[in-house]
Design an enzyme around this catalytic site. Structure first.
Site, PDB file in Angstrom:
ATOM      1  N   ARG A  19      41.514 121.470 -39.163  1.00  0.00           N
ATOM      2  CA  ARG A  19      40.308 121.786 -38.405  1.00  0.00           C
ATOM      3  C   ARG A  19      39.138 122.100 -39.331  1.00  0.00           C
ATOM      4  O   ARG A  19      39.290 122.261 -40.539  1.00  0.00           O
ATOM      5  CB  ARG A  19      40.554 122.999 -37.512  1.00  0.00           C
ATOM      6  CG  ARG A  19      41.567 122.799 -36.420  1.00  0.00           C
ATOM      7  CD  ARG A  19      41.906 124.121 -35.759  1.00  0.00           C
ATOM      8  NE  ARG A  19      42.593 125.033 -36.668  1.00  0.00           N
ATOM      9  CZ  ARG A  19      42.891 126.291 -36.398  1.00  0.00           C
ATOM     10  NH1 ARG A  19      42.544 126.820 -35.244  1.00  0.00           N
ATOM     11  NH2 ARG A  19      43.531 127.047 -37.274  1.00  0.00           N
ATOM     12  N   LYS A  79      41.166 129.778 -42.051  1.00  0.00           N
ATOM     13  CA  LYS A  79      42.399 130.494 -42.336  1.00  0.00           C
ATOM     14  C   LYS A  79      42.309 131.197 -43.681  1.00  0.00           C
ATOM     15  O   LYS A  79      41.239 131.344 -44.249  1.00  0.00           O
ATOM     16  CB  LYS A  79      43.594 129.533 -42.280  1.00  0.00           C
ATOM     17  CG  LYS A  79      43.769 128.853 -40.925  1.00  0.00           C
ATOM     18  CD  LYS A  79      43.989 129.832 -39.782  1.00  0.00           C
ATOM     19  CE  LYS A  79      45.365 130.441 -39.785  1.00  0.00           C
ATOM     20  NZ  LYS A  79      45.615 131.303 -38.606  1.00  0.00           N
ATOM     21  N   HIS A  97      42.720 138.180 -40.059  1.00  0.00           N
ATOM     22  CA  HIS A  97      43.979 138.796 -39.615  1.00  0.00           C
ATOM     23  C   HIS A  97      44.292 140.042 -40.450  1.00  0.00           C
ATOM     24  O   HIS A  97      45.370 140.172 -41.015  1.00  0.00           O
ATOM     25  CB  HIS A  97      45.128 137.796 -39.701  1.00  0.00           C
ATOM     26  CG  HIS A  97      44.905 136.547 -38.904  1.00  0.00           C
ATOM     27  ND1 HIS A  97      44.705 136.557 -37.539  1.00  0.00           N
ATOM     28  CD2 HIS A  97      44.820 135.247 -39.280  1.00  0.00           C
ATOM     29  CE1 HIS A  97      44.523 135.317 -37.110  1.00  0.00           C
ATOM     30  NE2 HIS A  97      44.587 134.504 -38.133  1.00  0.00           N
ATOM     31  N   ARG A 131      34.346 140.242 -25.005  1.00  0.00           N
ATOM     32  CA  ARG A 131      34.767 138.851 -24.845  1.00  0.00           C
ATOM     33  C   ARG A 131      34.498 138.064 -26.119  1.00  0.00           C
ATOM     34  O   ARG A 131      33.383 138.078 -26.639  1.00  0.00           O
ATOM     35  CB  ARG A 131      34.044 138.198 -23.663  1.00  0.00           C
ATOM     36  CG  ARG A 131      34.461 138.728 -22.302  1.00  0.00           C
ATOM     37  CD  ARG A 131      33.801 137.910 -21.185  1.00  0.00           C
ATOM     38  NE  ARG A 131      32.358 138.123 -21.177  1.00  0.00           N
ATOM     39  CZ  ARG A 131      31.753 139.011 -20.388  1.00  0.00           C
ATOM     40  NH1 ARG A 131      32.471 139.772 -19.581  1.00  0.00           N
ATOM     41  NH2 ARG A 131      30.443 139.136 -20.426  1.00  0.00           N
ATOM     42  N   THR A 214      52.069 142.151 -15.860  1.00  0.00           N
ATOM     43  CA  THR A 214      52.563 142.770 -17.096  1.00  0.00           C
ATOM     44  C   THR A 214      52.631 144.287 -16.980  1.00  0.00           C
ATOM     45  O   THR A 214      53.439 144.919 -17.672  1.00  0.00           O
ATOM     46  CB  THR A 214      51.671 142.380 -18.291  1.00  0.00           C
ATOM     47  OG1 THR A 214      50.317 142.812 -18.052  1.00  0.00           O
ATOM     48  CG2 THR A 214      51.682 140.877 -18.507  1.00  0.00           C
ATOM     49  N   LEU A 302      48.389 126.521 -34.453  1.00  0.00           N
ATOM     50  CA  LEU A 302      48.679 125.519 -33.436  1.00  0.00           C
ATOM     51  C   LEU A 302      47.510 124.569 -33.139  1.00  0.00           C
ATOM     52  O   LEU A 302      47.720 123.365 -32.973  1.00  0.00           O
ATOM     53  CB  LEU A 302      49.109 126.211 -32.140  1.00  0.00           C
ATOM     54  CG  LEU A 302      50.519 126.784 -32.093  1.00  0.00           C
ATOM     55  CD1 LEU A 302      50.662 127.726 -30.906  1.00  0.00           C
ATOM     56  CD2 LEU A 302      51.545 125.661 -32.015  1.00  0.00           C
TER      57      LEU A 302
END
Length: 355
Positions: A19, A79, A97, A131, A214, A302
């Site tokens: 990507r 990434k 992350h 959001r 949930t 993914l």
């Protein structure tokens, strides 16, 4: 937030990352607005370097940002960064992350502390209501559920190969449904909607759970599905959806789990029945053998399996925020993103060095 409008789009070090955060067409729009953009060469990116050059971008060798990018540039990627340089002094914009207690987070944040740089983590680029403003969630959910459907039918082959959506959809439609049932938790979000669309394309009956389900989790009902897709993004610890005891019981019909969130190693991990990710080479890991086997798919890039579709959608979302990144007045959404970094640094180094 910046005096000089300049972006440096780095190459991705992960071979399976195809990507791009910005398409050549959208890069050209920013160039025409006066933003100087440099794009590194890449052997994996779905868009050729020539297309960026034709849009008015400068080009540079892969990995040259550490040496050649001006200190005023925003280094844009997707990434993880390479392990060198140790000291990071640029302003980096990518999915770091590093704010949820992941094992690799302290080491990464120390690199920013040493170099005095900043991480504007795209996961925290959100509006005042929280959001997300630019995300790959739909395509992550689509690809993850598609892999689960193919595996449940015995049609998933490895290593995985990226393809256009039309080719993936053709594979999903090849086999008869065979009575499979799937459950998507978090069905109302981006990832959940993508997962439901992929399963519908595959002709598989889908049960959709949202927040209410949930809060009052019916674990027996969960286990009474062939496929489980977890598309829930949480920012606080909550009870897990499955535990080791649930797997040991051997009840139900569950045979494939696709975890889109991949929060392994974090207290936010909602499926602590597995502790390491899978990848394109080995996309499936067996959790339980015997007469009722159970497998997990947990791949953290993914959307790169559908690189063109995912990149175009993400670039369209990110484009206006990249324009705001260079606005004369600080953009509140980027300020919130910066505040998340400051909070993480303060937890690591103390208030004085995080300021």
């Amino acid at each position: 937030m910046a005096d000089t409008p300049q972006l440096w789009i780095r190459s991705e070090t992960r071979p399976t990352e195809r990507r791009a955060p910005l398409t050549p067409e959208d890069a050209g729009l920013l160039v025409r607005r006066g933003v100087r953009i440099t794009v590194e060469d890449s052997a994996h990116r779905v868009f050729p370097l020539d297309a960026y050059a034709a849009a008015g971008c400068r080009t540079a060798p892969a990995g040259s940002w550490a040496r050649d990018a001006p200190g005023t540039a925003y280094v844009l990627g997707l990434k993880e960064l390479p392990p060198a340089p140790e000291a990071l002094h640029h302003r980096h914009v990518y999915f770091g992350h590093a704010y949820k207690g992941q094992p690799q987070a302290p080491g990464l944040l120390r690199r920013f502390a040493v170099g005095g740089g900043t991480l504007l983590d795209l996961e925290y680029l959100a509006d005042a209501e929280g959001r997300r403003l630019a995300a790959f969630g739909y395509w992550a959910g689509y690809a993850g559920a598609a892999l689960a459907a193919l595996h449940a039918r015995g049609r998933l082959t490895a290593p995985l190969v990226p393809a256009p959506r039309r080719e993936l959809d053709a594979r999903l439609r090849e086999a008869a449904p065979g009575g499979l049932r799937a459950l998507v938790i978090g069905a109302g979000g981006r990832s959940g909607r993508g997962a439901c669309d992929a399963l519908t394309t595959a002709g598989i009956a889908v049960t959709r759970w949202g927040r209410a389900a949930t809060r009052r989790l019916d674990r027996a009902a969960l286990l009474d599905h062939d496929i489980l897709v977890n598309a829930v993004l949480t920012t606080r610890p909550v009870p897990p959806f499955l535990t080791a005891a649930d797997l040991e019981s051997g009840t139900g019909r569950l045979s494939v789990i696709a975890d889109i969130t991949c929060d392994t190693g974090s207290e936010l991990h909602l499926l602590p029945v597995y502790d390491r990710l899978t990848d394109w080479t080995a996309p499936v890991r067996r959790l339980r053998g015997g007469s009722r086997p159970l497998d997990v798919i947990a791949i953290d890039n993914l959307p790169s399996l559908l690189p063109a579709e995912a990149a175009r959608a993400f670039s369209a979302d990110l484009l206006p925020k990249l324009a705001d990144l260079h606005a004369a007045s600080p953009d509140p959404d980027w300020l919130r993103c910066r505040a998340a970094f400051t909070t993480a640094m303060r937890a690591l180094t103390g208030p004085d060095r995080a300021a």
